[in-house]
Design a protein around this motif. Structure first.
Motif, PDB file in Angstrom:
ATOM      1  N   ILE A 239     -32.610  -9.319  45.355  1.00 21.69           N
ATOM      2  CA  ILE A 239     -31.549  -8.745  45.183  1.00 21.69           C
ATOM      3  C   ILE A 239     -31.754  -7.157  44.924  1.00 21.69           C
ATOM      4  CG2 ILE A 239     -29.555  -8.533  43.606  1.00 21.69           C
ATOM      5  CD1 ILE A 239     -29.912 -11.363  43.416  1.00 21.69           C
ATOM      6  N   VAL A 240     -32.572  -6.733  43.680  1.00 24.83           N
ATOM      7  CA  VAL A 240     -33.037  -5.465  43.924  1.00 24.83           C
ATOM      8  C   VAL A 240     -33.489  -4.900  45.439  1.00 24.83           C
ATOM      9  CG1 VAL A 240     -34.697  -3.832  43.016  1.00 24.83           C
ATOM     10  CG2 VAL A 240     -33.649  -5.639  41.353  1.00 24.83           C
ATOM     11  N   GLU A 241     -34.391  -5.492  46.123  1.00 30.43           N
ATOM     12  CA  GLU A 241     -34.743  -4.821  47.263  1.00 30.43           C
ATOM     13  C   GLU A 241     -33.766  -4.851  48.288  1.00 30.43           C
ATOM     14  OE1 GLU A 241     -39.756  -6.094  46.595  1.00 30.43           O
ATOM     15  OE2 GLU A 241     -38.228  -7.223  48.048  1.00 30.43           O
ATOM     16  N   CYS A 242     -32.763  -5.420  48.005  1.00 29.27           N
ATOM     17  CA  CYS A 242     -31.704  -5.574  49.070  1.00 29.27           C
ATOM     18  C   CYS A 242     -31.089  -4.406  49.145  1.00 29.27           C
ATOM     19  CB  CYS A 242     -30.564  -6.572  48.821  1.00 29.27           C
ATOM     20  SG  CYS A 242     -30.756  -8.193  49.499  1.00 29.27           S
ATOM     21  N   GLY A 243     -30.907  -3.585  48.145  1.00 29.39           N
ATOM     22  CA  GLY A 243     -30.455  -2.146  47.929  1.00 29.39           C
ATOM     23  C   GLY A 243     -31.243  -0.794  47.923  1.00 29.39           C
ATOM     24  N   GLY A 244     -32.431  -1.220  48.365  1.00 22.75           N
ATOM     25  CA  GLY A 244     -33.476  -0.213  48.341  1.00 22.75           C
ATOM     26  C   GLY A 244     -34.241   0.072  47.147  1.00 22.75           C
ATOM     27  N   GLY A 245     -34.105  -0.649  46.168  1.00 25.45           N
ATOM     28  CA  GLY A 245     -34.760  -0.470  44.896  1.00 25.45           C
ATOM     29  C   GLY A 245     -36.245  -1.143  45.057  1.00 25.45           C
ATOM     30  N   LYS A 246     -37.208  -1.201  44.143  1.00 27.21           N
ATOM     31  CA  LYS A 246     -38.389  -1.652  44.300  1.00 27.21           C
ATOM     32  C   LYS A 246     -38.846  -2.323  42.965  1.00 27.21           C
ATOM     33  CE  LYS A 246     -40.688   1.923  47.555  1.00 27.21           C
ATOM     34  NZ  LYS A 246     -41.846   2.806  47.470  1.00 27.21           N
ATOM     35  N   VAL A 247     -39.609  -3.457  43.206  1.00 32.54           N
ATOM     36  CA  VAL A 247     -40.300  -4.171  42.108  1.00 32.54           C
ATOM     37  C   VAL A 247     -41.926  -3.948  42.314  1.00 32.54           C
ATOM     38  CG1 VAL A 247     -40.442  -6.427  40.946  1.00 32.54           C
ATOM     39  CG2 VAL A 247     -38.342  -5.629  41.917  1.00 32.54           C
ATOM     40  N   VAL A 248     -42.491  -3.342  41.853  1.00 31.73           N
ATOM     41  CA  VAL A 248     -43.947  -2.977  42.090  1.00 31.73           C
ATOM     42  C   VAL A 248     -44.986  -3.238  40.794  1.00 31.73           C
ATOM     43  CG1 VAL A 248     -43.444  -1.116  43.796  1.00 31.73           C
ATOM     44  CG2 VAL A 248     -43.600  -0.496  41.164  1.00 31.73           C
ATOM     45  N   GLN A 249     -46.076  -3.551  41.038  1.00 32.62           N
ATOM     46  CA  GLN A 249     -47.030  -3.914  40.113  1.00 32.62           C
ATOM     47  C   GLN A 249     -47.422  -2.313  39.342  1.00 32.62           C
ATOM     48  OE1 GLN A 249     -50.664  -5.776  41.528  1.00 32.62           O
ATOM     49  NE2 GLN A 249     -49.531  -6.557  43.306  1.00 32.62           N
ATOM     50  N   ASP A 250     -47.509  -2.506  38.164  1.00 33.66           N
ATOM     51  CA  ASP A 250     -47.655  -1.373  37.130  1.00 33.66           C
ATOM     52  C   ASP A 250     -49.072  -0.609  37.339  1.00 33.66           C
ATOM     53  OD1 ASP A 250     -47.284   0.500  35.214  1.00 33.66           O
ATOM     54  OD2 ASP A 250     -48.362  -0.848  33.735  1.00 33.66           O
ATOM     55  N   LYS A 256     -44.687   4.022  43.777  1.00 32.81           N
ATOM     56  CA  LYS A 256     -45.399   3.855  45.272  1.00 32.81           C
ATOM     57  C   LYS A 256     -46.480   2.590  45.439  1.00 32.81           C
ATOM     58  CE  LYS A 256     -44.831   8.918  46.471  1.00 32.81           C
ATOM     59  NZ  LYS A 256     -45.300  10.089  47.050  1.00 32.81           N
ATOM     60  N   GLY A 257     -46.593   2.238  44.134  1.00 32.01           N
ATOM     61  CA  GLY A 257     -47.598   0.979  43.932  1.00 32.01           C
ATOM     62  C   GLY A 257     -47.194  -0.165  44.776  1.00 32.01           C
ATOM     63  N   PRO A 258     -48.119  -1.121  44.550  1.00 25.28           N
ATOM     64  CA  PRO A 258     -47.954  -2.416  45.453  1.00 25.28           C
ATOM     65  C   PRO A 258     -46.795  -3.242  45.016  1.00 25.28           C
ATOM     66  CG  PRO A 258     -49.766  -2.663  44.280  1.00 25.28           C
ATOM     67  CD  PRO A 258     -49.390  -1.126  44.053  1.00 25.28           C
ATOM     68  N   ALA A 259     -46.197  -3.931  45.819  1.00 23.60           N
ATOM     69  CA  ALA A 259     -45.178  -4.824  45.317  1.00 23.60           C
ATOM     70  C   ALA A 259     -45.557  -6.217  44.807  1.00 23.60           C
ATOM     71  CB  ALA A 259     -44.035  -5.344  46.733  1.00 23.60           C
ATOM     72  N   LEU A 260     -44.655  -6.767  43.988  1.00 22.73           N
ATOM     73  CA  LEU A 260     -45.453  -8.029  43.522  1.00 22.73           C
ATOM     74  C   LEU A 260     -45.363  -9.102  44.631  1.00 22.73           C
ATOM     75  CD1 LEU A 260     -43.223  -8.842  39.959  1.00 22.73           C
ATOM     76  CD2 LEU A 260     -45.219  -8.336  40.436  1.00 22.73           C
ATOM     77  N   GLU A 261     -46.473  -9.722  44.653  1.00 24.55           N
ATOM     78  CA  GLU A 261     -46.608 -10.923  45.536  1.00 24.55           C
ATOM     79  C   GLU A 261     -46.596 -12.196  44.997  1.00 24.55           C
ATOM     80  OE1 GLU A 261     -50.294 -10.091  47.294  1.00 24.55           O
ATOM     81  OE2 GLU A 261     -49.465  -8.451  48.378  1.00 24.55           O
ATOM     82  N   ASN A 270     -47.304 -13.302  36.863  1.00 19.09           N
ATOM     83  CA  ASN A 270     -47.387 -11.918  37.797  1.00 19.09           C
ATOM     84  C   ASN A 270     -48.175 -10.750  36.695  1.00 19.09           C
ATOM     85  OD1 ASN A 270     -45.411 -12.750  39.464  1.00 19.09           O
ATOM     86  ND2 ASN A 270     -43.818 -12.701  38.055  1.00 19.09           N
ATOM     87  N   PRO A 271     -48.807 -10.243  37.375  1.00 14.70           N
ATOM     88  CA  PRO A 271     -49.084  -8.712  36.689  1.00 14.70           C
ATOM     89  C   PRO A 271     -48.084  -7.999  35.873  1.00 14.70           C
ATOM     90  CG  PRO A 271     -49.161  -8.320  38.930  1.00 14.70           C
ATOM     91  CD  PRO A 271     -48.707  -9.724  38.844  1.00 14.70           C
ATOM     92  N   ASN A 272     -48.296  -7.104  34.973  1.00 10.19           N
ATOM     93  CA  ASN A 272     -47.268  -6.207  34.719  1.00 10.19           C
ATOM     94  C   ASN A 272     -46.747  -5.455  35.880  1.00 10.19           C
ATOM     95  OD1 ASN A 272     -48.080  -6.876  32.169  1.00 10.19           O
ATOM     96  ND2 ASN A 272     -49.375  -4.572  31.640  1.00 10.19           N
ATOM     97  N   PHE A 273     -45.362  -5.370  35.761  1.00 10.45           N
ATOM     98  CA  PHE A 273     -44.553  -4.679  36.848  1.00 10.45           C
ATOM     99  C   PHE A 273     -43.493  -3.844  36.308  1.00 10.45           C
ATOM    100  CE2 PHE A 273     -42.493  -8.564  35.859  1.00 10.45           C
ATOM    101  CZ  PHE A 273     -41.145  -8.566  35.838  1.00 10.45           C
ATOM    102  N   VAL A 274     -42.949  -2.885  37.135  1.00 15.42           N
ATOM    103  CA  VAL A 274     -41.726  -2.152  36.853  1.00 15.42           C
ATOM    104  C   VAL A 274     -40.752  -2.299  37.976  1.00 15.42           C
ATOM    105  CG1 VAL A 274     -41.051   0.325  36.510  1.00 15.42           C
ATOM    106  CG2 VAL A 274     -43.489  -0.639  35.925  1.00 15.42           C
TER     107      VAL A 274
END
Length: 328
Positions: A239-250, A256-261, A270-274
């Motif tokens: 849902i976040v990514e639908c609007g152009g947001g990001k869920v990335v590893q900390d 600009k970091g890698p997305a959660l997989e 999961n690792p820590n994320f933002v």
């Protein structure tokens, strides 16, 4: 569509609402305390509501989509050898925010996510305790995400109020950003992360409501510096990514970091994320260069690419020619 199978969002959305109704029946019961089970092996809480919602969702999905496997918080873990070749799968938390449910503060959700390979591609997050109940739906390939208010109007048939949701656009250097963090799992690492922002407004929320705040622009950033599982994040990440947001590893790379997989060999933790809204760094303002008459470094070119010294020489030549003509 996932793995060549057409999947209307209305199907998992309806199951989420049914699960939410079962949860609320227990939530509002007179013998609520008796519905709380012994903690699970990892120490996390368990209630009859978790189990009832899980049964509704899993049985419903298996009936509708028998070839798509399911990972759920309340199901047995599936070995990697069995799941490593999955084309797509459901990733479910039938009651996200069980602690908030037990505390009866209403901050819990029903999460149904759909993954293709290792990425979330669709998500349903239902908030049954809000007034009115709200459901968020999103497909990453068909933005934006939708927020739908579910009222009991229209003769019991239901009345839905739809609204497209988008994350806020901001620069991390902005003052007064709204940061949302976990109500039950705040820690020193979270506070340290938040301290780098200028005069932030801090809010605490339970369950996937934190993701949803970023998705609809009522918060800018949600840091999670502690253990979570794939089913905690999958649906809301979509849902976040639908609007152009990001869920990335900390990581030091920040937004600009890698997305959660997902469907990782290492397991579901999961690792820590933002979670970020739309981060758009502002361009630095360039300094104006001063024009000098002399040569040397830092001399700004004048019109036509000529230096001030060349312009002065041309001016002198023109004046000399003018005086020469008047003497004739």
């Amino acid at each position: 569509k996932c793995g060549g199978i057409d999947i209307p969002l209305a199907d998992p959305a309806e199951l989420a609402k049914q699960a939410g109704a079962a949860i609320m029946e227990i939530y509002n019961s007179d013998d609520f305390a008796e519905k709380i089970k012994d903690p699970k092996a990892d120490g996390s809480p368990l209630t009859e509501a978790d189990l009832a919602a899980n049964k509704i969702i899993c049985e419903g999905l298996k009936k509708l989509y028998p070839t798509i496997p399911i990972i759920s918080e309340e199901n047995k873990a599936v070995p990697y050898e069995e799941r490593k070749d999955w084309e797509c799968f459901w990733c479910i938390d039938p009651l996200d925010g069980t602690k908030e449910f037990i505390n009866r503060n209403g901050e819990f959700t029903v999460n149904i996510g759909l993954c293709e390979k290792n990425k979330p591609v669709a998500g349903i997050v239902y908030c049954p305790a809000l007034d009115p109940p709200v459901i968020y739906k999103g497909v990453t390939a068909s933005p934006p995400a939708i927020r739908e208010n579910c009222d009991d109007l229209g003769g019991g048939l239901g009345y839905d109020s739809f609204k497209a949701v988008f994350p806020k656009t901001f620069d991390e250097a902005d003052a007064g950003l709204t940061l949302v963090a976990s109500k039950s799992h705040s820690n020193e690492a979270t506070e340290k992360f938040m301290s780098k922002y200028k005069n932030p407004k801090k809010i605490s929320k339970g369950s996937s409501l934190k993701f949803l705040m970023v998705a609809e622009g009522t918060a800018h950033i949600y840091p999670r510096m502690g253990p979570t599982h794939e089913w905690d994040t999958c649906a809301a990440q979509a849902i976040v990514e639908c609007g152009g947001g990001k869920v990335v590893q900390d990581t030091p790379a920040g937004f600009k970091g890698p997305a959660l997989e997902y469907n990782k060999e290492s397991g579901t933790i999961n690792p820590n994320f933002v979670v970020y809204g739309k981060v758009t760094p502002k361009k630095a303002k360039g300094k104006k260069k001063k024009m000098t008459l002399g040569g040397g470094k830092g001399q700004e070119a004048a019109a036509g690419g000529m230096s001030p010294a060349v312009l002065i020489a041309i001016l002198v030549a023109l004046l000399a020619a003018f005086y020469a003509s008047t003497m004739m």
